[in-house]
Design a protein around this motif. Structure first.
Motif, mmCIF file in Angstrom:
data_model
loop_
_atom_site.group_PDB
_atom_site.id
_atom_site.type_symbol
_atom_site.label_atom_id
_atom_site.label_comp_id
_atom_site.label_asym_id
_atom_site.label_seq_id
_atom_site.Cartn_x
_atom_site.Cartn_y
_atom_site.Cartn_z
ATOM 1 N N SER A 163 0.795 -0.956 0.030
ATOM 2 C CA SER A 163 -0.119 -0.123 0.070
ATOM 3 C C SER A 163 0.880 1.209 0.145
ATOM 4 C CB SER A 163 -0.911 0.004 1.303
ATOM 5 O OG SER A 163 -1.665 1.213 1.664
ATOM 6 N N ARG A 164 0.665 2.218 -0.930
ATOM 7 C CA ARG A 164 1.304 3.273 -0.979
ATOM 8 C C ARG A 164 0.535 4.625 -1.299
ATOM 9 N NH1 ARG A 164 6.655 1.198 -1.763
ATOM 10 N NH2 ARG A 164 6.747 -0.633 -2.835
ATOM 11 N N GLU A 165 0.834 5.642 -0.600
ATOM 12 C CA GLU A 165 0.027 6.823 -0.568
ATOM 13 C C GLU A 165 0.260 7.743 -1.832
ATOM 14 O OE1 GLU A 165 0.724 9.298 2.805
ATOM 15 O OE2 GLU A 165 -0.037 7.699 4.166
ATOM 16 N N GLY A 166 1.488 7.229 -2.666
ATOM 17 C CA GLY A 166 2.019 8.317 -3.635
ATOM 18 C C GLY A 166 2.481 9.681 -3.387
ATOM 19 N N THR A 167 2.866 10.198 -4.179
ATOM 20 C CA THR A 167 3.386 11.796 -3.870
ATOM 21 C C THR A 167 3.018 12.560 -5.210
ATOM 22 O OG1 THR A 167 5.508 11.316 -5.152
ATOM 23 C CG2 THR A 167 5.542 10.754 -2.717
ATOM 24 N N GLU A 168 3.085 13.758 -4.835
ATOM 25 C CA GLU A 168 2.815 14.858 -6.256
ATOM 26 C C GLU A 168 3.904 14.460 -7.187
ATOM 27 O OE1 GLU A 168 2.775 15.623 -2.934
ATOM 28 O OE2 GLU A 168 0.962 16.582 -2.510
ATOM 29 N N GLN A 169 5.266 14.497 -6.771
ATOM 30 C CA GLN A 169 6.145 14.434 -7.631
ATOM 31 C C GLN A 169 5.986 13.106 -8.377
ATOM 32 O OE1 GLN A 169 8.561 15.025 -3.993
ATOM 33 N NE2 GLN A 169 9.974 16.242 -5.312
ATOM 34 N N GLY A 170 5.758 11.823 -7.903
ATOM 35 C CA GLY A 170 5.498 10.844 -8.625
ATOM 36 C C GLY A 170 4.322 10.840 -9.572
ATOM 37 N N HIS A 171 3.427 11.524 -9.318
ATOM 38 C CA HIS A 171 2.214 11.625 -9.940
ATOM 39 C C HIS A 171 2.641 12.670 -11.258
ATOM 40 C CE1 HIS A 171 -1.756 12.963 -11.643
ATOM 41 N NE2 HIS A 171 -1.366 14.135 -11.796
#
Length: 334
Positions: free
Chosen positions: A197-205
């Protein structure tokens, strides 16, 4: 003397004649280095790279503060990555050219680790990248309804990447460790990494969005950009899209992409002759003038892509400093 022309379908026959435990470099070269072109290589890059920046530290070191080369020199970055990979896959881990190329990557990571301390210290990131690379084509073929790679290619790929592991090191010169014990272990390792489970990041997006948009921008006319974006996002891992908070295409679109691409590859393997030369060999034989024109074309694409992407995304994700920081860029990041 002109080189002897190879038989119509020669690659599978040659692989079948080899021992994967001793000829793993040649088998991997035959399975991975032939049949590529700029479009295919760009698609492979587009399908692979977003998987490697699902972590916060991975995305931070790539996007940095302003998008880095992934935005400012998108085509040049694809070319750089393609050239590194093509060198490794063609020459193999025992060749000094591969070893020199990998060391360039190690030094590059060392350089950026000074600005992003700790981000290049995660052993599992390196192991996942190499394991993913070993099984990528096998999993893609299965995704498209085709047969997976042969057992010999599986064995050769496992040994090949295991030798590549020995050439890389993480932050501080720490040798990599924890290479899975089998081909099946590679698949298990990747699935376990991907299903966290990963929240993700703005930079990854932004990285993933840049890569998908760039593929569409480079290869499709404006009215078909949606098609260019739908192809890789239909084939991307659902876990990767979720981590980057990118919506997949609708179900019908995904079905059509998988069906038509699978049919195309299946027919091509039956009807078309195997390539006579590897992509890297053709690339290395370009004249100086051809290389200059190629770089000029890439700079033109990149000069147009940055403002295109910024215009599309700068007003999205209210409150995100990286989206707000997007500016119309008219020159390539060196």
């Amino acid at each position: 003397m002109a080189p002897r022309k190879k038989p119509y379908h020669w690659i599978a026959k040659e692989i079948e004649s080899l021992d994967p435990n001793t000829d793993y470099e040649k088998i991997f070269r035959l399975s991975a280095s032939y049949g590529g072109n700029d479009f295919i290589n760009n698609l492979v890059y587009t399908l692979i790279f977003p998987n490697f920046v699902v972590t916060e530290h991975g995305a931070r070191a790539v996007w940095r503060e302003d998008g880095g080369k992934v935005l400012g020199a998108a085509t040049a970055r694809v070319e750089q990555t393609e050239t590194y990979n093509a060198t490794w896959w063609y020459y193999g881990p025992s060749d000094p050219r591969t070893q020199k190329s990998v060391e360039e990557i190690n030094k590059m990571h060392t350089h950026w680790a000074k600005q992003y301390p700790g981000d290049f210290s995660h052993n599992e990131d390196y192991i996942y990248t190499l394991a993913f690379s070993a099984i990528f084509m096998h999993r893609l073929r299965l995704r498209l309804g085709l047969s997976g790679v042969s057992e010999k290619v599986q064995i050769a790929s496992y040994i090949f990447m295991g030798e590549m592991v020995k050439l890389f090191y993480s932050e501080g010169g720490v040798p990599l460790h924890g290479w899975p014990e089998s081909w099946d272990g590679l698949i298990t390792y990747c699935e376990e990494f991907e299903n966290r489970s990963r929240e993700g990041t703005e930079q990854g997006h932004l990285i993933a969005s840049t890569i998908y948009d760039h593929f569409a921008f480079r290869w499709f006319p404006p009215q078909l950009h949606w098609v260019g974006r739908a192809i890789p996002t239909s084939l991307a891992l659902p876990t990767t899209l979720r981590a980057h908070r990118i919506d997949p295409p609708n179900h019908l679109c995904r079905v059509l992409v998988v069906f038509f691409l699978g049919c195309f590859i299946w027919l091509a393997e039956i009807l078309l002759p195997d390539p006579q030369t590897a992509f890297l060999a053709d690339y290395e034989q370009m004249s100086k003038g051809e290389q200059i024109e190629r770089k000029k074309e890439h700079r033109q694409i990149d000069g147009a892509f940055s403002p295109y992407f910024a215009t599309r995304h700068q007003n999205q994700w209210s409150g995100c400093p990286y989206h707000a920081g997007l500016k119309l860029r008219s020159k390539v990041v060196e």
